[in-house]
Design a protein around this motif. Structure first.
Motif, PDB file in Angstrom:
ATOM      1  N   ARG A 131       0.803  -1.216   0.000  1.00 59.59           N
ATOM      2  CA  ARG A 131       0.000   0.000   0.000  1.00 59.59           C
ATOM      3  C   ARG A 131       0.837   1.269   0.000  1.00 59.59           C
ATOM      4  O   ARG A 131       0.291   2.355   0.126  1.00 59.59           O
ATOM      5  N   LYS A 133       3.314   3.705  -2.071  1.00 62.06           N
ATOM      6  CA  LYS A 133       3.860   4.022  -3.385  1.00 62.06           C
ATOM      7  C   LYS A 133       5.298   4.512  -3.287  1.00 62.06           C
ATOM      8  O   LYS A 133       6.152   4.108  -4.067  1.00 62.06           O
ATOM      9  N   GLU A 161       3.691   8.115   0.677  1.00 59.03           N
ATOM     10  CA  GLU A 161       2.667   8.291  -0.359  1.00 59.03           C
ATOM     11  C   GLU A 161       1.964   6.954  -0.510  1.00 59.03           C
ATOM     12  O   GLU A 161       2.556   5.977  -0.985  1.00 59.03           O
ATOM     13  N   ARG A 163      -1.446   4.205  -1.104  1.00 59.84           N
ATOM     14  CA  ARG A 163      -2.593   3.855  -1.945  1.00 59.84           C
ATOM     15  C   ARG A 163      -3.756   3.529  -1.013  1.00 59.84           C
ATOM     16  O   ARG A 163      -3.751   2.500  -0.353  1.00 59.84           O
ATOM     17  N   GLY A 164      -4.731   4.404  -0.965  1.00 59.19           N
ATOM     18  CA  GLY A 164      -5.848   4.185  -0.059  1.00 59.19           C
ATOM     19  C   GLY A 164      -5.530   4.692   1.338  1.00 59.19           C
ATOM     20  O   GLY A 164      -4.936   5.760   1.517  1.00 59.19           O
ATOM     21  N   ASP A 194       1.498  11.239   5.996  1.00 59.32           N
ATOM     22  CA  ASP A 194       1.214  10.861   4.611  1.00 59.32           C
ATOM     23  C   ASP A 194       1.395  12.057   3.689  1.00 59.32           C
ATOM     24  O   ASP A 194       1.692  13.176   4.131  1.00 59.32           O
TER      25      ASP A 194
END
Length: 534
Positions: A131, A133, A161, A163-164, A194
């Motif tokens: 998850r 990036k 960074e 994903r979700g 994040d």
């Protein structure tokens, strides 16, 4: 053949050559697929330079964020790029020591390089998570000052960074991963943010209480999830897949207890040591009425004195000391946190569906004996204990979604296609349709028009009419005056023919004038005639 037919043949030949050239080019062109996505401009420039050096065709898409290469060479290209350290994603690992000459480097430079390498390796490891990036890691490793007892603890800051959305367990796993890789770093000193600026984990020593609370919640969720999965797997084999829903609520005892006890057994006496002491004492009174002389001090003086009428005393003493060891039992009991204090389980089981002759599904509840058996299975699976207050409820209710009747699981075969195969088939089908449309609606009418002979009927009719008119005129000049009725009939026929000729000439002149005034409309009309002829 005429200029029109030659032009039509030339256009047909050009279209056919172009179409087959397109097919050959499309078939011979390798199918491209992205080798890397989400690249920075530095990595894109380095990768394209390396691909040019290797002579591999590539395509740049998405403003340089993605690079596509031939699909059948993706694995080989990735291995070759990895050998060159690409993509680096703007991070430097331990290869920094391979690229620099350490001869003459100061300790400060070596420490900075070591810090950069450690940050880069941690960022690469975190980026390998599903998850995540990309990641950037910043470490603060304070040096201990001379003659100073206290030392500052190291800390870390991480920007992800993602994903979700990352779960709490995933965030804590990143914290522990970084803390385990850096000497002296504790997980509560790792801050995570994040790419949207949201604080995922605060790194401070005062946050230990919140981390403990989070650990308790995760432990509870893990126990509930483990029991729920176990019960669902058990019940799906009995009532069918998707025909049972299970919810588990667990109450855990998070108190850690250490208990030490000692017990003595008075009946278990064992002699540890024994000591016996005997004392004997004998005393002789002097004969000279208590006068001390040199004779009394001589050896044998006492015996002689006794024999000479002196007094004597004798005594003996016996002492015995016995030490007993009493058996003792020392027990130290440590009760770790996380024990189950109470469980509450709710199970909903769907009924039975039967197919009617009309093809519909009828619902029927399960028998009570079967529900009782399911309850017994659940009790055994969770380790039901009535003394601690466990509760188990099994209810039979109809689900909103009904199962499919006559369901047969599909088996894999040679006709299973992947996503790439489907796209390739669709592309070939579209190309085939375009080719058929080009052949039937463009090439076929042109070829038919070229090969179709010209219609000579109007020319023959005009020649016949002209010949008949000349013959009628000749007969009128040399004919018999007596046959007036025949001449009259001939004159009438000639007048009719001439009027028809004049009408055709006028019609042709009108058509020519219209064509000269409206050439575009005339060409459209002729094109429609050609299509109707095809």
């Amino acid at each position: 053949m005429g200029l029109a037919r030659v032009a039509a043949m030339a256009v047909t030949a050009v279209l056919m050559i172009g179409f087959f050239a397109f097919l050959i080019f499309r078939v011979s062109t390798p199918q491209m697929a992205p080798v890397y996505t989400g690249l920075s401009f530095d990595d894109s420039a380095a990768i394209t330079k390396e691909l040019r050096a290797m002579g591999i065709p590539f395509e740049i898409k998405g403003d340089g964020e993605a690079i596509s290469v031939p699909r059948d060479q993706i694995t080989t290209i990735r291995m070759q790029l990895a050998e060159s350290g690409l993509p680096s994603r703007g991070q430097v690992g331990y290869e920094i020591f391979d690229q620099q000459n350490t001869l003459g480097a100061t300790s400060f430079v070596q420490n900075v390089n070591h810090l950069r390498a450690l940050e880069g390796e941690l960022a690469r490891t975190i980026s390998s998570l599903a998850r995540v990036k990309s990641a950037r890691v910043h470490l603060v490793l304070p040096e201990r000052e001379l003659f100073r007892r206290e030392a500052k603890q190291p800390s870390a800051s991480i920007v992800l960074e993602v994903r979700g959305v990352l779960s709490t367990g995933e965030i804590r796993s990143v914290q522990h991963l970084v803390a385990s890789a850096v000497d002296g770093l504790s997980p509560n000193m790792v801050s995570i943010v994040d790419n949207a600026g949201k604080l995922l984990a605060a790194g401070s020593q005062g946050d230990e209480e919140s981390m403990l609370t989070t650990a308790i919640e995760e432990r509870t969720l893990a126990v509930e999830s483990r029991l729920r999965n176990r019960l669902e797997d058990l019940l799906e084999n009995v009532v069918g897949a998707g025909r049972a829903r299970v919810q588990v609520s667990a109450e855990l005892d998070m108190n850690r207890l250490t208990r030490t006890s000692e017990s003595f057994d008075p009946n278990g006496q064992v002699i540890r040591s024994a000591q016996t002491r005997e004392l004997a004492n004998e005393a002789q009174g002097p004969a000279n009425n208590g006068q001390v002389s040199v004779a009394n001090e001589l050896p044998g003086a006492t015996q002689n004195a006794g024999e000479n009428g002196g007094s004597s005393e004798q005594s003996s003493t016996t002492e015995e000391t016995i030490n007993y060891e009493i058996s003792k039992v020392t027990e130290t009991e440590i009760i770790e946190a996380g024990a189950i204090k109470r469980l509450s389980v709710a199970v909903v089981v769907d009924g039975v569906y039967e197919a009617t002759p009309e093809g519909n599904a009828t619902y029927a509840p399960r028998p009570q004996d079967e529900i009782n058996q399911i309850r017994n299975l659940v009790n055994s699976a969770i380790g039901y204990d009535a003394d601690r207050g466990d509760q188990v409820e099994v209810v039979n209710m109809q689900f909103a979604e009904r199962p499919e009747l006559n369901f047969e699981p599909s088996e894999s075969s040679i006709f299973d296609f992947t996503r790439d195969d489907l796209f390739a088939a669709i592309e070939m089908a579209v190309t085939l349709l375009i080719a058929l449309a080009l052949v039937f609606f463009v090439m076929r009418p042109l070829v038919k028009r070229v090969l179709e002979p010209e219609d000579q009927t109007p020319l023959l009719m005009a020649a016949a009419e002209a010949a008949a008119a000349e013959k009628a005129r000749a007969e009128a000049g040399d004919g018999d005056d007596g046959n007036s009725r025949g001449n009259t009939a001939k004159d009438a026929w000639l007048d009719e023919v001439q009027s028809m000729g004049h009408a055709q000439i006028q019609a042709i002149e009108k058509v020519g004038a219209l064509v000269e005034e409206n050439p575009k409309q005339a060409s459209m009309i002729i094109r429609n005639w050609l299509n109707q002829a095809a």
